[in-house]
Design an enzyme around this catalytic site. Structure first.
Site, mmCIF file in Angstrom:
data_model
loop_
_atom_site.group_PDB
_atom_site.id
_atom_site.type_symbol
_atom_site.label_atom_id
_atom_site.label_comp_id
_atom_site.label_asym_id
_atom_site.label_seq_id
_atom_site.Cartn_x
_atom_site.Cartn_y
_atom_site.Cartn_z
ATOM 1 N N ASP A 34 38.134 55.553 43.891
ATOM 2 C CA ASP A 34 37.271 54.498 44.430
ATOM 3 C C ASP A 34 37.795 53.098 44.139
ATOM 4 O O ASP A 34 37.091 52.129 44.378
ATOM 5 C CB ASP A 34 35.859 54.634 43.844
ATOM 6 C CG ASP A 34 35.821 54.299 42.352
ATOM 7 O OD1 ASP A 34 35.104 53.351 41.978
ATOM 8 O OD2 ASP A 34 36.511 54.969 41.566
ATOM 9 N N MET A 61 39.373 47.507 37.740
ATOM 10 C CA MET A 61 38.756 48.808 37.484
ATOM 11 C C MET A 61 39.711 49.939 37.834
ATOM 12 O O MET A 61 40.394 49.912 38.857
ATOM 13 C CB MET A 61 37.458 48.952 38.275
ATOM 14 C CG MET A 61 36.496 49.970 37.688
ATOM 15 S SD MET A 61 35.811 49.465 36.073
ATOM 16 C CE MET A 61 34.532 48.307 36.588
ATOM 17 N N ALA A 110 35.037 41.376 36.283
ATOM 18 C CA ALA A 110 34.907 42.631 35.544
ATOM 19 C C ALA A 110 35.395 43.811 36.369
ATOM 20 O O ALA A 110 35.988 44.756 35.840
ATOM 21 C CB ALA A 110 33.456 42.851 35.130
ATOM 22 N N ARG A 145 47.054 54.927 34.610
ATOM 23 C CA ARG A 145 47.116 54.313 35.930
ATOM 24 C C ARG A 145 47.440 52.822 35.838
ATOM 25 O O ARG A 145 47.010 52.172 34.888
ATOM 26 C CB ARG A 145 45.748 54.478 36.637
ATOM 27 C CG ARG A 145 45.392 55.913 36.867
ATOM 28 C CD ARG A 145 44.195 56.121 37.749
ATOM 29 N NE ARG A 145 42.974 55.546 37.228
ATOM 30 C CZ ARG A 145 41.778 56.152 37.286
ATOM 31 N NH1 ARG A 145 41.653 57.355 37.789
ATOM 32 N NH2 ARG A 145 40.707 55.557 36.830
ATOM 33 N N ALA A 188 34.232 57.973 37.289
ATOM 34 C CA ALA A 188 33.193 56.977 37.594
ATOM 35 C C ALA A 188 33.470 56.262 38.910
ATOM 36 O O ALA A 188 34.555 55.738 39.143
ATOM 37 C CB ALA A 188 33.095 55.959 36.466
ATOM 38 N N ASP A 218 39.129 60.961 40.661
ATOM 39 C CA ASP A 218 38.695 60.029 39.622
ATOM 40 C C ASP A 218 37.282 60.432 39.204
ATOM 41 O O ASP A 218 36.640 61.266 39.857
ATOM 42 C CB ASP A 218 38.717 58.607 40.201
ATOM 43 C CG ASP A 218 38.120 57.593 39.259
ATOM 44 O OD1 ASP A 218 38.585 57.532 38.102
ATOM 45 O OD2 ASP A 218 37.185 56.876 39.665
ATOM 46 N N HIS A 250 42.639 46.973 31.006
ATOM 47 C CA HIS A 250 41.617 46.307 31.818
ATOM 48 C C HIS A 250 41.217 44.982 31.161
ATOM 49 O O HIS A 250 41.126 43.948 31.833
ATOM 50 C CB HIS A 250 40.409 47.240 31.945
ATOM 51 C CG HIS A 250 39.382 46.796 32.923
ATOM 52 N ND1 HIS A 250 38.855 47.636 33.879
ATOM 53 C CD2 HIS A 250 38.751 45.602 33.114
ATOM 54 C CE1 HIS A 250 37.951 46.978 34.591
ATOM 55 N NE2 HIS A 250 37.865 45.738 34.136
ATOM 56 N N LYS A 300 41.317 51.153 29.553
ATOM 57 C CA LYS A 300 40.351 50.095 29.233
ATOM 58 C C LYS A 300 40.954 48.913 28.465
ATOM 59 O O LYS A 300 40.557 47.766 28.694
ATOM 60 C CB LYS A 300 39.153 50.692 28.487
ATOM 61 C CG LYS A 300 38.419 51.769 29.289
ATOM 62 C CD LYS A 300 38.185 51.379 30.755
ATOM 63 C CE LYS A 300 37.543 52.493 31.548
ATOM 64 N NZ LYS A 300 37.557 52.199 33.002
#
Length: 269
Positions: free
Chosen positions: A185, A48, A44, A159, A13, A11, A55, A52
């Site tokens: 992460d 993750m 928020a 994803r 970020a 990944d 999200h 987006k």
């Protein structure tokens, strides 16, 4: 011939750049704030790793946020509301993105160790192709560049669907999922890897799941940091990660352990 790990798909970020994954988190919070429905840090961060727009929809489906939106606008958010929030998010993120491209400590050295073992470096991300056109050159100038990258809007389903991993395998010429490791992460990263059938490794320090800056990690009282890290470790393990590591620097050792497991499987076959 005994199988060995051939590729690692990382990944971006929170895994290799942007310690703590703050660029998207701040943009999500500011876009909802501008819409008159402030959200919490944990809201928020919870989705993750997703594409987006997905999200944003995930945040809007949270009961507290849904009710706050209804109070503000008299009804649940519509697809046009999602698009409006996304446009605000994207604008905010693009303005700050290049400031969040520093490699996480240990990444450059870890990639060098993996490559010296003949392992190819792939990548997947929740960022779009346009966002990666900002991120990737900046990261390269600071010492990190994968052999292949693909963004969330370059596949039909991002994803936790596995297709970005499969595209990595295709481009890197890797035949077996048993010789691929997905590293990330977030819980979504782990799910992406599990759905692809590859090995999954989750990183705690620097992660969005931990959500701390380097300074906070350095100065936090050790017992509190240990408790927070253990909570994150537990979430990754419950999701089914094959390994959970404190730091990205531990990845080459995990790869060697997986190579031993593959060797044992070959002997037992």
């Amino acid at each position: 011939m005994t199988s060995k790990i051939r590729a690692v798909v990382l990944d971006w970020a929170g895994t290799v750049i942007d310690y703590g994954c703050f660029a998207p988190m701040e943009a999500f919070m500011n876009s909802f704030e501008s819409a008159g429905v402030p959200i919490r840090v944990e809201e928020a961060r919870a989705p993750m790793g997703l594409k987006k727009r997905d999200h944003i929809q995930a945040i809007l489906s949270m009961e507290r946020v849904k009710q706050a939106w209804i109070r503000q606008y008299g009804g649940e958010a519509t697809l046009s509301d999602v698009e409006r929030l996304y446009e605000s998010f994207e604008s905010l993120l693009m303005k700050s993105l290049e400031n969040y491209t520093d490699p996480i400590p240990g990444v450059v050295e870890t990639i060098a160790r993996l490559r010296s073992s003949g392992i190819q470096i792939g990548s997947s991300t929740g960022y779009t192709k346009t966002m990666m056109q900002v991120v990737a050159p900046q990261a390269k100038s600071k010492g990190y560049e994968p052999d292949f990258r693909i963004a969330s809007d370059e596949v039909k389903a991002a994803r936790p669907y596995p297709y970005m991993i499969y595209r990595n395998m295709e481009e890197l010429g890797v035949m077996s999922v048993r010789t691929v490791v997905k590293v990330g992460d977030t819980v979504t990263d782990v799910l992406e890897g599990k759905h692809a059938g590859v090995w999954t490794v989750a990183v705690v320090k620097g992660s969005s799941e931990l959500g701390l800056t380097q300074e906070e990690v350095r100065t936090m009282e050790p017992s509190e940091l240990a408790i927070r890290m253990e909570e994150v470790r537990g979430r990754f393990e419950q999701t089914g990660a094959d390994a959970v590591i404190d730091s990205i620097a531990e990845l080459p050792d995990i790869v060697e352990e997986l190579n031993l497991r593959l060797k044992e499987e070959g002997l037992q076959a």
